[in-house]
Design a protein around this motif. Sequence first.
Motif, mmCIF file in Angstrom:
data_model
loop_
_atom_site.group_PDB
_atom_site.id
_atom_site.type_symbol
_atom_site.label_atom_id
_atom_site.label_comp_id
_atom_site.label_asym_id
_atom_site.label_seq_id
_atom_site.Cartn_x
_atom_site.Cartn_y
_atom_site.Cartn_z
ATOM 1 N N SER A 102 0.850 -1.206 0.000
ATOM 2 C CA SER A 102 0.000 0.000 0.000
ATOM 3 C C SER A 102 0.878 1.245 0.000
ATOM 4 N N SER A 103 1.936 1.200 0.810
ATOM 5 C CA SER A 103 2.845 2.355 0.867
ATOM 6 C C SER A 103 3.493 2.580 -0.498
ATOM 7 N N ALA A 104 3.895 1.473 -1.154
ATOM 8 C CA ALA A 104 4.528 1.597 -2.477
ATOM 9 C C ALA A 104 3.543 2.203 -3.467
ATOM 10 N N ALA A 105 2.267 1.802 -3.367
ATOM 11 C CA ALA A 105 1.254 2.344 -4.279
ATOM 12 C C ALA A 105 1.036 3.830 -4.020
ATOM 13 N N ARG A 107 3.342 5.878 -3.114
ATOM 14 C CA ARG A 107 4.509 6.604 -3.650
ATOM 15 C C ARG A 107 4.556 6.556 -5.177
ATOM 16 N N HIS A 108 4.035 5.461 -5.763
ATOM 17 C CA HIS A 108 4.176 5.284 -7.217
ATOM 18 C C HIS A 108 2.799 5.162 -7.855
ATOM 19 N N PRO A 109 2.352 6.216 -8.554
ATOM 20 C CA PRO A 109 0.991 6.233 -9.128
ATOM 21 C C PRO A 109 0.739 5.058 -10.084
ATOM 22 N N ALA A 110 1.768 4.602 -10.805
ATOM 23 C CA ALA A 110 1.542 3.510 -11.772
ATOM 24 C C ALA A 110 1.045 2.256 -11.045
ATOM 25 N N LEU A 111 1.607 2.001 -9.857
ATOM 26 C CA LEU A 111 1.168 0.847 -9.073
ATOM 27 C C LEU A 111 -0.280 1.023 -8.622
ATOM 28 N N ALA A 112 -0.599 2.246 -8.190
ATOM 29 C CA ALA A 112 -1.959 2.520 -7.709
ATOM 30 C C ALA A 112 -2.964 2.364 -8.848
ATOM 31 N N VAL A 113 -2.609 2.875 -10.034
ATOM 32 C CA VAL A 113 -3.527 2.788 -11.182
ATOM 33 C C VAL A 113 -3.756 1.332 -11.559
ATOM 34 N N ILE A 118 -7.288 -3.466 -11.516
ATOM 35 C CA ILE A 118 -7.609 -4.863 -11.129
ATOM 36 C C ILE A 118 -8.914 -4.882 -10.341
ATOM 37 N N LEU A 119 -9.051 -3.934 -9.409
ATOM 38 C CA LEU A 119 -10.293 -3.874 -8.618
ATOM 39 C C LEU A 119 -11.489 -3.575 -9.510
ATOM 40 N N ALA A 120 -11.304 -2.650 -10.468
ATOM 41 C CA ALA A 120 -12.409 -2.304 -11.373
ATOM 42 C C ALA A 120 -12.832 -3.529 -12.181
ATOM 43 N N GLY A 121 -11.852 -4.304 -12.642
ATOM 44 C CA GLY A 121 -12.171 -5.533 -13.388
ATOM 45 C C GLY A 121 -12.925 -6.516 -12.514
ATOM 46 N N ALA A 122 -12.509 -6.615 -11.251
ATOM 47 C CA ALA A 122 -13.181 -7.547 -10.333
ATOM 48 C C ALA A 122 -14.627 -7.123 -10.098
ATOM 49 N N VAL A 123 -14.851 -5.801 -9.956
ATOM 50 C CA VAL A 123 -16.217 -5.293 -9.729
ATOM 51 C C VAL A 123 -17.071 -5.540 -10.981
ATOM 52 N N ALA A 244 -4.279 -7.414 -18.136
ATOM 53 C CA ALA A 244 -3.406 -6.298 -18.519
ATOM 54 C C ALA A 244 -2.931 -5.550 -17.276
ATOM 55 N N ALA A 245 -3.856 -5.357 -16.316
ATOM 56 C CA ALA A 245 -3.498 -4.614 -15.108
ATOM 57 C C ALA A 245 -2.512 -5.406 -14.235
ATOM 58 N N LEU A 246 -2.694 -6.731 -14.188
ATOM 59 C CA LEU A 246 -1.743 -7.567 -13.423
ATOM 60 C C LEU A 246 -0.338 -7.446 -14.013
ATOM 61 N N LEU A 247 -0.287 -7.474 -15.350
ATOM 62 C CA LEU A 247 1.010 -7.345 -16.036
ATOM 63 C C LEU A 247 1.629 -5.973 -15.722
ATOM 64 N N ALA A 248 0.785 -4.938 -15.827
ATOM 65 C CA ALA A 248 1.283 -3.581 -15.569
ATOM 66 C C ALA A 248 1.783 -3.460 -14.124
ATOM 67 N N TYR A 249 1.031 -4.077 -13.187
ATOM 68 C CA TYR A 249 1.429 -4.003 -11.769
ATOM 69 C C TYR A 249 2.783 -4.672 -11.561
ATOM 70 N N ASP A 250 2.942 -5.857 -12.178
ATOM 71 C CA ASP A 250 4.201 -6.605 -12.003
ATOM 72 C C ASP A 250 5.380 -5.811 -12.565
ATOM 73 N N VAL A 251 5.179 -5.240 -13.772
ATOM 74 C CA VAL A 251 6.255 -4.465 -14.403
ATOM 75 C C VAL A 251 6.565 -3.225 -13.564
#
Lengths: 303, 109
Positions: A102-105, A107-113, A118-123, A244-251
Amino acid sequence: MSSSRGRLRGLAGRLLIELYPEHWRARYRAEMSALIEDDPPGLRGLASLLGGAADAHLRPGSAAVSPQARMRLSISGMFAAWIALSVVGAGFQKATEEAAFSSAADRHPALAVAHDAILAGAVLGAAAIALGGLPLLWQALRQARVTRDARLAGLLALAPLSILVFAGLTWLAVALAPARGGGFPLGFVLGALAPWILAGLACAATCAIAPRLVLARVAVSPGSLRRAFLAGVALTLAMTLITAALLAYDVALGLQSPDLFARAGGPIGAGTGTMLAAGVLAAALCTALALLSAARARRCPAA
Amino acid sequence: MAAKLQDLGRWSDPAVLVLSSLAGGEKHGYAMVGDIQEMAGVHLGPGTLYGALSRLEEQGLIRALAAEGRRRPYRITAAGSRALGEQLTTIAAVADTGLRRLRASGGVA
């Protein structure tokens, strides 16, 4: 090969035949079972049955399948892919539940997005299941009650029961787990963790296959099928977004927070990044299955 | 007609083996597996065998006969014989050419 091993492989072969589509089993089950009895398959033979079952589901041509049956298969394929992806989602949630992520997200907007996507896809997926899947479930429950169809009732109970059993095993594994410091001892991994993971996969497979078997037995109106198909398309879109979001998060994690990326967090001491990459691969496979299923439904007149 | 077999993609090799086995007379699954093992040294798994059988049956290259208990024998059709003949002729031509070239280059005796 000892006779007990032969019997075990014969049993495994007969179980794998159950993975073939219904029309295939109606046509070939007796003779395939006879062949397996005469010539119990080795590991390669079992693998050929597994590949053959996947091929029989994915092969478009088969004239034995009516358009409506194909539509049902396609819908259940998309729903099954979603259920399998849910397991991946649970793994992602588990791998990133610590406050450091959560702290990393923050600090880094790309992680938060990526996380929000991922949450939006789940909803979106949950909404699609509610709109397209729950009416089918309701019809199945009503049909089981009105017609006193014990087999249908049993199939309906299959997924919840498997989840209950898995929850019980999870409780047991947690209770038995020794204190950790960087990884579990080999005895625990082999004796408890590996069986627990296998039980989880079996539970996911049951949850994926049971709706398919239920859908094959339930009388469904064309309108409900159409709604379920649209829900399946929405699920497929949600799965594409999540993958796509999982891939983006990992990268993004690898680029922006390499310490978290490399940290050993998996059950066998694998790095978080490796675990997430495995999740991306599994999610991509689920999404590919959903896309193939959607493509098959598009060829049906009712769609 | 040989194109029919090539249309089967990765299933064309098992299909040729199955047709070659049935060219020797009608057989059920277990007999085919044994015959193919003896003829080509290949042990077809049940999934591979029935994947090929279903495709060949759909294309009209083989025909299922009346079941004998739980076993059902298959027979090659006239179209299947033609397709197999053309495919094997092509394979034989490739083999001849390949062997001739290998001999010319001293690759084989």
